[in-house]
Scaffold this motif. Sequence first.
Motif, short mmCIF file in Angstrom:
data_model
loop_
_atom_site.label_atom_id
_atom_site.label_comp_id
_atom_site.label_asym_id
_atom_site.label_seq_id
_atom_site.Cartn_x
_atom_site.Cartn_y
_atom_site.Cartn_z
N GLU A 30 0.75 -1.31 -0.03
CA GLU A 30 0.11 -0.01 -0.07
C GLU A 30 0.97 1.34 -0.14
OE1 GLU A 30 -3.65 0.55 0.59
OE2 GLU A 30 -3.52 -1.49 -0.63
N THR A 81 0.73 5.50 0.21
CA THR A 81 -0.17 7.01 0.74
C THR A 81 0.13 7.85 -0.72
OG1 THR A 81 -0.30 6.38 2.74
CG2 THR A 81 -0.76 8.44 2.42
N THR A 90 -5.29 9.49 0.29
CA THR A 90 -5.91 8.00 0.08
C THR A 90 -4.81 6.88 0.01
OG1 THR A 90 -7.25 6.59 -1.35
CG2 THR A 90 -5.70 8.09 -2.41
N GLU A 91 -5.00 5.49 0.36
CA GLU A 91 -4.02 4.58 0.05
C GLU A 91 -4.59 4.01 -1.12
OE1 GLU A 91 -3.43 2.36 3.72
OE2 GLU A 91 -2.15 3.84 4.43
N VAL A 92 -3.61 3.50 -1.92
CA VAL A 92 -3.74 2.73 -2.79
C VAL A 92 -2.57 1.60 -3.39
CG1 VAL A 92 -5.08 4.26 -4.49
CG2 VAL A 92 -2.55 4.49 -4.57
N PRO A 93 -2.87 0.48 -4.00
CA PRO A 93 -1.84 -0.35 -4.31
C PRO A 93 -0.47 0.16 -5.03
CG PRO A 93 -3.97 -1.29 -4.89
CD PRO A 93 -4.05 0.24 -4.67
N THR A 103 -0.17 1.61 -8.86
CA THR A 103 -1.30 2.33 -9.45
C THR A 103 -0.92 3.46 -10.40
OG1 THR A 103 -2.57 1.86 -7.34
CG2 THR A 103 -3.44 3.34 -9.08
N LEU A 127 -5.80 5.90 -10.27
CA LEU A 127 -5.87 6.65 -8.86
C LEU A 127 -7.12 7.45 -8.77
CD1 LEU A 127 -4.57 7.53 -6.28
CD2 LEU A 127 -3.25 9.06 -7.63
N SER A 169 -10.40 5.69 -9.04
CA SER A 169 -11.03 4.81 -7.73
C SER A 169 -11.48 5.73 -6.51
CB SER A 169 -9.56 4.23 -7.12
OG SER A 169 -8.53 4.97 -6.79
N VAL A 170 -11.00 7.16 -6.82
CA VAL A 170 -11.29 8.08 -5.71
C VAL A 170 -12.82 8.66 -6.27
CG1 VAL A 170 -10.81 10.39 -4.60
CG2 VAL A 170 -8.92 8.54 -4.93
#
Lengths: 106, 251
Positions: free
Chosen positions: A14, A16, A35-38, A41, A46, A49-50
Amino acid sequence: MWWQRKEENSREEEMTVKIRFFAQFRELLGSDIITEVPAGTMFTLLITSVVKKNPQGYAAIFDETGAFHEFVILMKNGKRIDIADADRTVIVDGDEVAVFPPVAGG
Amino acid sequence: MFSERELERYKRQMMLFGEEGQERLNKAHIFIAGAGGLGSPVSIYLAVAGVGTITIIDMDVVDGTNLNRQILHYDRDIGRKKTASAEEKLQEFNPDIIINAIDVKIDASNAKKLVGNADGIVDAMDNYPTRYLLNDVAMVKQIPFFHGGIRGFYGQATTIIPGSTPCLKCIFPKAPPGEEFPVVGVTAGIIGTIQSNEVIKYLTGSGDLLTNRLFIWDGMQAHAEEICIERNPSCEACGGRGKKKIAGKKK
């Protein structure tokens, strides 16, 4: 706290990132979103997804094919990202991205 | 030479940039594209500062829905040409300057001629296609373009100097769709006065211009910030060099 930091560092999958929206995008989606993303990404994913949970915000930024509207301005860490490159622009931990429209009224 | 009346009128700002600075303002000709939300504060502040010649362009008639922000126009002006209203008010603000108020739509065929020998263009437009035309004229004539835009409680501004800063197309290559935009008058006041401030600094050689930076105002948060902007080497308007021949018919 130090123990929390250690725990965060151990979660390597993950990362940030901070997303900043401006003008009417901010009205619809808020200003600073952390936000936290894999890891690995891409820029487009990104943002998708938000904003996907907010239909109005999504429609303001993306067209019906899921591509950014051509007038949308994208930046990563203060540098411009071409819409054509957003699909293959990798986001890394700690990046700050900005998404904004040209403000047109006068 | 200034009259006694002018020396009195400009006394408090000549304390900042001297009679020489005031002379520069007096000799200058500024082109203001639009007598609406932004054009109102821009033209009022440039008139009272003593910019010697102001050309202000608009094609519209004053409408009741304009009055929350277009402070050049009063309730009694509804139905009147904005140029007539603007000329009257600006001349009353300052009888010692020249006001050219022109009732016309700016398009590719007339933009260059309308701007004429102006020393700078103030963008007080409400749409990008016309902004791009004026950006082109600024590039051709190598004169500054003072950009502003507003929507709701949000606004943006930057000062474009051909040949040294990004042009409007470098920053915003594609126009957003047109809309009936929401806006409060104070947003126009804030951005318009920033544009006027830039013009005054440019003409008098004061301070640092708002160049290579996009000023962004968020009235909801009462927060201002700026984003660094760069020239686009493949910009279709300036090619990243800030120079371009304007599209249009040759005589």
